[in-house]
Design a protein around this motif. Structure first.
Motif, mmCIF file in Angstrom:
data_model
loop_
_atom_site.group_PDB
_atom_site.id
_atom_site.type_symbol
_atom_site.label_atom_id
_atom_site.label_comp_id
_atom_site.label_asym_id
_atom_site.label_seq_id
_atom_site.Cartn_x
_atom_site.Cartn_y
_atom_site.Cartn_z
ATOM 1 N N SER A 289 10.987 10.219 55.694
ATOM 2 C CA SER A 289 10.329 8.908 55.717
ATOM 3 C C SER A 289 9.137 8.921 56.660
ATOM 4 O O SER A 289 8.923 9.883 57.404
ATOM 5 N N ASN A 290 8.366 7.832 56.618
ATOM 6 C CA ASN A 290 7.145 7.652 57.416
ATOM 7 C C ASN A 290 6.075 8.692 57.065
ATOM 8 O O ASN A 290 5.341 9.167 57.927
ATOM 9 N N LEU A 291 5.982 9.001 55.779
ATOM 10 C CA LEU A 291 4.966 9.936 55.307
ATOM 11 C C LEU A 291 3.629 9.221 55.111
ATOM 12 O O LEU A 291 3.589 7.999 54.870
ATOM 13 N N ASN A 292 2.569 9.969 55.185
ATOM 14 C CA ASN A 292 1.240 9.427 54.918
ATOM 15 C C ASN A 292 1.049 9.380 53.400
ATOM 16 O O ASN A 292 0.927 10.409 52.739
ATOM 17 N N THR A 293 1.036 8.197 52.842
ATOM 18 C CA THR A 293 0.999 8.035 51.387
ATOM 19 C C THR A 293 -0.301 8.539 50.771
ATOM 20 O O THR A 293 -0.364 8.850 49.580
ATOM 21 N N GLU A 294 -1.372 8.596 51.569
ATOM 22 C CA GLU A 294 -2.655 9.058 51.053
ATOM 23 C C GLU A 294 -2.705 10.584 50.931
ATOM 24 O O GLU A 294 -3.500 11.118 50.165
ATOM 25 N N MET A 295 -1.868 11.278 51.681
ATOM 26 C CA MET A 295 -1.936 12.731 51.747
ATOM 27 C C MET A 295 -0.753 13.449 51.104
ATOM 28 O O MET A 295 -0.884 14.584 50.641
ATOM 29 N N VAL A 296 0.398 12.830 51.080
ATOM 30 C CA VAL A 296 1.608 13.529 50.677
ATOM 31 C C VAL A 296 1.613 13.856 49.179
ATOM 32 O O VAL A 296 1.187 13.052 48.343
ATOM 33 N N THR A 297 2.063 15.066 48.863
ATOM 34 C CA THR A 297 2.269 15.503 47.478
ATOM 35 C C THR A 297 3.548 16.326 47.439
ATOM 36 O O THR A 297 3.985 16.869 48.475
ATOM 37 N N PRO A 298 4.175 16.478 46.273
ATOM 38 C CA PRO A 298 5.357 17.342 46.181
ATOM 39 C C PRO A 298 5.063 18.773 46.621
ATOM 40 O O PRO A 298 5.888 19.410 47.284
ATOM 41 N N ASP A 299 3.879 19.287 46.273
ATOM 42 C CA ASP A 299 3.545 20.665 46.639
ATOM 43 C C ASP A 299 3.412 20.833 48.147
ATOM 44 O O ASP A 299 3.825 21.856 48.711
ATOM 45 N N ALA A 300 2.833 19.838 48.815
ATOM 46 C CA ALA A 300 2.691 19.917 50.268
ATOM 47 C C ALA A 300 4.052 19.929 50.948
ATOM 48 O O ALA A 300 4.291 20.709 51.885
ATOM 49 N N LEU A 301 4.961 19.084 50.493
ATOM 50 C CA LEU A 301 6.308 19.053 51.068
ATOM 51 C C LEU A 301 7.067 20.340 50.753
ATOM 52 O O LEU A 301 7.823 20.851 51.589
ATOM 53 N N PHE A 302 6.854 20.874 49.566
ATOM 54 C CA PHE A 302 7.474 22.154 49.199
ATOM 55 C C PHE A 302 7.036 23.254 50.165
ATOM 56 O O PHE A 302 7.852 24.052 50.643
ATOM 57 N N THR A 303 5.754 23.297 50.472
ATOM 58 C CA THR A 303 5.242 24.340 51.359
ATOM 59 C C THR A 303 5.756 24.169 52.779
ATOM 60 O O THR A 303 6.189 25.134 53.417
ATOM 61 N N LEU A 304 5.721 22.946 53.312
ATOM 62 C CA LEU A 304 6.146 22.713 54.687
ATOM 63 C C LEU A 304 7.641 22.951 54.866
ATOM 64 O O LEU A 304 8.064 23.700 55.763
ATOM 65 N N PHE A 305 8.461 22.340 54.026
ATOM 66 C CA PHE A 305 9.911 22.499 54.165
ATOM 67 C C PHE A 305 10.362 23.886 53.728
ATOM 68 O O PHE A 305 11.416 24.366 54.148
ATOM 69 N N GLY A 306 9.535 24.541 52.904
ATOM 70 C CA GLY A 306 9.857 25.897 52.474
ATOM 71 C C GLY A 306 9.790 26.918 53.585
ATOM 72 O O GLY A 306 10.252 28.054 53.428
ATOM 73 N N VAL A 307 9.242 26.540 54.749
ATOM 74 C CA VAL A 307 9.236 27.435 55.909
ATOM 75 C C VAL A 307 10.666 27.648 56.408
ATOM 76 O O VAL A 307 10.986 28.682 56.985
ATOM 77 N N TYR A 308 11.549 26.681 56.157
ATOM 78 C CA TYR A 308 12.901 26.716 56.720
ATOM 79 C C TYR A 308 13.998 26.851 55.674
ATOM 80 O O TYR A 308 15.184 26.827 56.002
ATOM 81 N N GLY A 309 13.634 27.005 54.420
ATOM 82 C CA GLY A 309 14.618 27.182 53.369
ATOM 83 C C GLY A 309 13.947 27.072 52.012
ATOM 84 O O GLY A 309 12.775 26.689 51.905
ATOM 85 N N ASP A 310 14.680 27.397 50.972
ATOM 86 C CA ASP A 310 14.121 27.333 49.615
ATOM 87 C C ASP A 310 14.257 25.917 49.064
ATOM 88 O O ASP A 310 15.368 25.399 48.901
ATOM 89 N N VAL A 311 13.121 25.303 48.778
ATOM 90 C CA VAL A 311 13.091 23.938 48.250
ATOM 91 C C VAL A 311 13.236 23.995 46.732
ATOM 92 O O VAL A 311 12.444 24.646 46.051
ATOM 93 N N HIS A 312 14.245 23.301 46.214
ATOM 94 C CA HIS A 312 14.464 23.293 44.766
ATOM 95 C C HIS A 312 13.770 22.118 44.077
ATOM 96 O O HIS A 312 13.170 22.288 43.025
#
Length: 479
Positions: A289-312
């Protein structure tokens, strides 16, 4: 043995009393076989087995003794798994070893889960940790930790013995092991050899078969300690975002908690027990939560969270676009991501990461409009942890202003890389190629937030026809 009670007594004894034969440790566990079949064995083999049995019984008053015996798991053709018995010293072997590089760690008052990764983060502050094996014995969570040298082990023992990992609980009791080295066969959440990242993950069975051969509760099949996820409101002792050292709470009359990056709130025993019961049901889906709605995309979250595990899967909520659900491959990966990313500043806002009540992220039904807010990454080739034994498992670090770059083509220059990362909107403060391998480099941005933005934009960036840049957070700094 004659019956299960006697077998349980033997397992119990040798669990408590480590035994060496010609300098090598011997372990006992329950076999998968209910009995040994010897009817079809060759006569010579049967005679040898009978002779060994008679010799053993001469050392075992009443058919079941424990002093003066060592037992190892061996095998004989046609007989399956058997116990090999031989005489040793008639005196029990002490559990306390002489100073060496292997520590035996007992965690008392285990209210919150203690994982292998938490132990590594704590003990590696005193020197290079080569191997860790965790197990449960007599209902107590324990670990064997091998350092690169005895001096580091001695320093860790002196500094940590009697300390609490979390406030008022999870107390470390440390002594030297009788073992001189650990033989780890699998890298997973029970055991790990940090010098051999290529080891397979195994099948998640007890560490006795996977690593050292240390059994669980006496009299029953070995039951390993199972690490559970730790919620964002329960800060691990080893670096949870959002808890500053100034928040460290040390109750009067109790030993202090290990002063790393954070601590646990002062909870009553009943509250802690209730919290732990909920943690054990933790799943693989995170609510961000509290994401920047102007910047956030599924691909961006995939890349960031993918540093710590495989995002499905990633789903940005249609009616509340500053919230997203992220489904990780495993619960422990969700826990790792939550620990490192909660309260991280991303796109000008501090994001909140918690465990979701959902068990999985639902994909939109066919024909249902989604505006590209949901994406399935299950088959993505960009997963960092899909390959068992990958070195990526050993290079997970919290967000920092310094990035580790790899897979750099020989033709790419320092200036080109600095220009690329400057184009992400931040300022590069320092850059350094690895002296022995110019395929890797460290790059320092002016802040952790800028480094986060750069990682999101530059990870998997195509530098040449076949070279895609790999970006992760670095443990080291540029001197």
């Amino acid at each position: 043995m004659a019956d299960e009670e006697k077998a349980a007594a033997m397992v119990s004894y040798f669990t408590v009393t480590p035994t060496l034969v010609r300098g090598r440790p011997v372990y006992i566990q329950f076999s998968n076989h209910r009995e040994l079949k010897t009817d079809n064995a060759p006569a010579q083999q049967t005679a040898a087995a009978q002779a060994a049995l008679q010799a053993a019984q001469s050392f075992i008053p009443g058919g079941m003794g424990v002093g003066g015996l060592t037992v190892g798991v061996g095998g004989m053709a046609g007989m399956g798994a058997t116990a090999l018995i031989g005489a040793a010293s008639p005196n029990p072997v002490p559990t306390q070893g002489q100073p060496n590089s292997v520590l035996r760690v007992i965690v008392e008052n285990l209210i919150y889960p203690v994982t292998l990764d938490v132990l590594h983060q704590i003990f590696s502050k005193f020197g290079a940790v080569l191997r860790i094996v965790t197990f449960t014995k007599s209902g107590t969570f324990q670990a064997l930790i091998q350092f690169a040298d005895a001096a580091s082990a001695a320093q860790a023992k002196t500094s940590l013995d009697g300390q609490n990992i979390y406030n008022a609980c999870c107390t470390l009791r440390i002594d030297y092991s009788k073992l001189e080295t650990l033989n780890v066969k699998y890298n997973n959440d029970k055991s790990r050899d940090y010098t051999r990242p290529e080891l397979p993950a195994g099948d998640g069975q007890p560490s006795l078969e996977q690593a050292m051969g240390l059994v669980g509760n006496p009299g029953i099949m070995p039951t390993p300690f199972t690490p559970s996820s730790i919620s964002s409101s329960v800060a691990a002792a080893a670096g949870v975002a959002g808890f500053a050292p100034s928040q460290l709470y040390v109750p009067g009359g109790l030993t202090g908690s290990i002063p790393l990056a954070g601590t646990i709130p002062n909870l009553s025993a009943a509250s802690a027990a209730a919290r732990l019961a909920g943690l054990q049901q933790a799943g693989s889906v995170l609510l961000v939560s509290n994401l920047n709605t102007e910047m956030v995309t599924p691909d961006a979250l995939f890349t960031l969270f993918g540093v710590y595990g495989d995002v499905h899967r990633v789903k940005i909520l249609f009616a509340k676009k500053d919230n997203a659900l992220i489904q990780m491959a495993e619960p422990h990966q969700a826990n790792t991501a939550m620990q490192h990313l909660n309260n991280l500043r991303v796109w000008g806002k501090n994001i909140r990461v918690t465990l979701s009540k959902h068990n999985q992220v639902q994909l939109p039904k066919e024909g249902q409009p989604d505006a590209g807010l949901t994406k399935d990454f299950t088959s993505s080739p960009l997963h960092r942890f899909k390959k068992p034994g990958s070195k990526n498992f050993l290079n997970i670090y919290p967000p920092s202003d310094t990035l580790h770059l790899s897979n750099i083509p020989a033709s790419t220059t320092e200036e080109e890389l600095i220009d690329l990362f400057t184009s992400t909107g931040g300022a590069v403060q320092a850059f350094k190629f690895f002296a022995k391998d110019r395929k890797m480099a460290l790059l320092k941005m002016s802040s952790t937030e800028e480094a986060v933005h750069s990682l999101i934009k530059m990870h998997n960036y195509q530098l040449s026809g076949s070279n895609h840049l790999k970006v992760s957070f670095s443990k080291g700094q540029i001197s």
